[in-house]
Design an enzyme around this catalytic site. Structure first.
Site, mmCIF file in Angstrom:
data_model
loop_
_atom_site.group_PDB
_atom_site.id
_atom_site.type_symbol
_atom_site.label_atom_id
_atom_site.label_comp_id
_atom_site.label_asym_id
_atom_site.label_seq_id
_atom_site.Cartn_x
_atom_site.Cartn_y
_atom_site.Cartn_z
ATOM 1 N N HIS A 3 -7.534 -6.946 -8.517
ATOM 2 C CA HIS A 3 -8.051 -7.750 -7.395
ATOM 3 C C HIS A 3 -8.271 -6.784 -6.237
ATOM 4 C CE1 HIS A 3 -5.911 -10.574 -9.967
ATOM 5 N NE2 HIS A 3 -6.599 -11.561 -9.421
ATOM 6 N N GLY B 187 -10.315 -10.163 -12.917
ATOM 7 C CA GLY B 187 -9.510 -8.965 -13.154
ATOM 8 C C GLY B 187 -8.440 -9.149 -14.219
ATOM 9 N N HIS C 275 0.824 -1.213 0.000
ATOM 10 C CA HIS C 275 0.000 0.000 0.000
ATOM 11 C C HIS C 275 0.856 1.260 0.000
ATOM 12 C CE1 HIS C 275 -3.678 -2.417 1.576
ATOM 13 N NE2 HIS C 275 -3.504 -2.521 0.273
ATOM 14 N N ASP D 253 -2.832 -7.798 -7.611
ATOM 15 C CA ASP D 253 -2.667 -8.252 -6.229
ATOM 16 C C ASP D 253 -3.533 -9.500 -5.972
ATOM 17 O OD1 ASP D 253 -2.128 -8.302 -3.502
ATOM 18 O OD2 ASP D 253 -3.514 -6.682 -3.018
HETATM 19 C C1 LIG Z 1 -5.060 -9.873 -1.889
HETATM 20 S S1 LIG Z 1 -6.769 -9.537 -1.989
HETATM 21 C C2 LIG Z 1 -6.845 -7.895 -2.599
HETATM 22 C C3 LIG Z 1 -6.489 -6.835 -1.629
HETATM 23 C C4 LIG Z 1 -6.591 -5.450 -2.193
HETATM 24 N N1 LIG Z 1 -5.904 -5.347 -3.486
HETATM 25 C C5 LIG Z 1 -5.956 -4.453 -1.245
HETATM 26 O O1 LIG Z 1 -4.755 -4.159 -1.395
HETATM 27 O O2 LIG Z 1 -6.647 -3.929 -0.373
HETATM 28 C C6 LIG Z 1 -7.256 -10.428 -3.434
HETATM 29 C C7 LIG Z 1 -8.720 -10.238 -3.812
HETATM 30 O O3 LIG Z 1 -8.927 -10.773 -5.112
HETATM 31 C C8 LIG Z 1 -10.214 -11.354 -5.185
HETATM 32 N N2 LIG Z 1 -10.176 -12.266 -6.347
HETATM 33 C C9 LIG Z 1 -9.810 -13.571 -6.389
HETATM 34 N N3 LIG Z 1 -9.784 -14.002 -7.676
HETATM 35 C C10 LIG Z 1 -10.123 -12.933 -8.444
HETATM 36 C C11 LIG Z 1 -10.239 -12.730 -9.842
HETATM 37 N N4 LIG Z 1 -9.979 -13.717 -10.716
HETATM 38 N N5 LIG Z 1 -10.590 -11.507 -10.306
HETATM 39 C C12 LIG Z 1 -10.849 -10.489 -9.416
HETATM 40 N N6 LIG Z 1 -10.752 -10.619 -8.087
HETATM 41 C C13 LIG Z 1 -10.388 -11.814 -7.601
HETATM 42 C C14 LIG Z 1 -10.376 -11.996 -3.821
HETATM 43 O O4 LIG Z 1 -11.750 -12.194 -3.522
HETATM 44 C C15 LIG Z 1 -9.711 -10.965 -2.899
HETATM 45 O O5 LIG Z 1 -10.650 -10.040 -2.407
#
Ligand SMILES: C[S@@+](CC[C@H](N)C(=O)[O-])C[C@H]1O[C@@H](n2cnc3c(N)ncnc32)[C@H](O)[C@@H]1O
Length: 292
Positions: A42, A146, A19, A166
């Site tokens: 993500h 994503g 972040h 991410d």
């Molecule tokens: C590491 S977390 C993201 C944290 C966020 N980027 C942050 O820094 O606050 C990963 C997220 O990706 C989502 N996710 C998983 N597979 C995904 C996909 N194929 N496309 C989009 N989101 C996805 C999960 O539900 C989760 O909320």
């Protein structure tokens, strides 16, 4: 499979690094008036309570952002990030305060002329994302994959932008799909600023991996560094012992394509302090810079 919930990990050491770097890079894009575009592939929920729910169970944030909130002397990478987190959490971790995830940091740095697209697949996190950001006309929120959706957004009309990748890496295939989708994204928008996060996971007893090798995350870092010939860097922060006998995260890193040139000095000054603040004697870091 969507079992990963970022709320468990919100504000941990990995979040601090990713972040703070994301904020620095977006702030750099604000130096020119020309609009910029951000894609968060993500996104998660956008805000997380640290005092109740998932984050309150393992309290990972205490060894992450919790170690920084009271510090007066912060290195340059962390200063703006910690101000924002303190604002969001309120004095003394106010119960209504929430830790800002990547969409919240993006929101703080977008100007009127800038735009962001956030992808999130988990139904509950997507609902929260909508509640938090749907009213902001600068945001588009998509409950879609994503990485799959990235190419249709590139290049952005202004040819300036940041792609933040991410993934949860809950499936091993994430380590191979990231470079596959990046190849197409780079073909369309090779001058973009790309930030790709990866975890460093401990060696499980008997799994045959070399001690402290970093497993799939370290292999992904090497692939990503070979993959693109322009300016690029890799930054890693480790805050626990690598050989902990379980597949637990002991550190994390990011490969950044086309990073701001000023980031090198800022990371060089900040990483030693951050490693010691978050990891104590086990804290360590690496920074490599390639390209021109
Ligand atoms: C590491 S977390 C993201 C944290 C966020 N980027 C942050 O820094 O606050 C990963 C997220 O990706 C989502 N996710 C998983 N597979 C995904 C996909 N194929 N496309 C989009 N989101 C996805 C999960 O539900 C989760 O909320």
């Amino acid at each position: 499979m969507l079992s990963y919930r970022h709320a468990f990990h919100a504000g941990n050491a990995a979040d601090v690094l990713k972040h703070a770097v994301l904020m620095y890079c977006l702030d750099y894009l604000r130096h020119k008036e020309t609009p910029f575009f951000v894609v968060d592939t993500h996104a998660g929920a956008g805000f997380y309570s640290l005092t109740e729910g998932y984050a309150a169970r393992n309290r990972e944030w205490e060894k992450g952002v919790g170690s920084l909130l009271e510090q007066a002397d912060l290195p340059p990478l962390l200063a703006d990030y910690v101000v924002l987190v303190r604002d969001a959490l309120g004095v003394g971790l106010h119960p209504a305060g929430r830790y800002p995830g990547s969409p919240a940091l993006i929101q703080r740095l977008l100007r009127e002329q800038d735009r962001a697209v956030c992808f999130e697949l988990h139904p509950a996190d997507f609902t929260a994302l909508e509640e938090n950001f749907a009213a902001d006309h600068r945001f588009r929120l998509l409950r879609e994959d994503g990485l799959g959706g990235l190419k249709s957004l590139l290049p952005p009309p202004s040819r300036r932008g940041c792609v933040f990748i991410d993934p949860p890496y809950e499936m091993k295939s994430d380590y191979t799909t990231v470079p596959e989708y990046l190849a197409e994204a780079l073909r369309r928008f090779s001058t973009g600023l790309y930030i790709i996060w990866y975890p460093l996971l401990g060696r499980k007893t008997g799994d045959g991996a070399a001690p402290g090798s970093g497993g799939e995350g370290a292999a992904l870092r090497e692939t990503l560094l070979r993959f693109y010939g322009g300016n690029r860097c890799a930054v890693e922060l480790r805050t626990a012992a690598a050989d902990n006998g379980v597949r637990r995260m002991y550190g994390s890193g990011m490969v950044i394509y086309n990073p701001p040139w000023t980031l090198r000095g800022v990371l060089g000054e900040s990483l030693p302090v951050l490693a010691s603040m978050l990891g104590g004697e086990q804290g360590s870091w690496d920074l490599s810079w390639e390209g021109e």
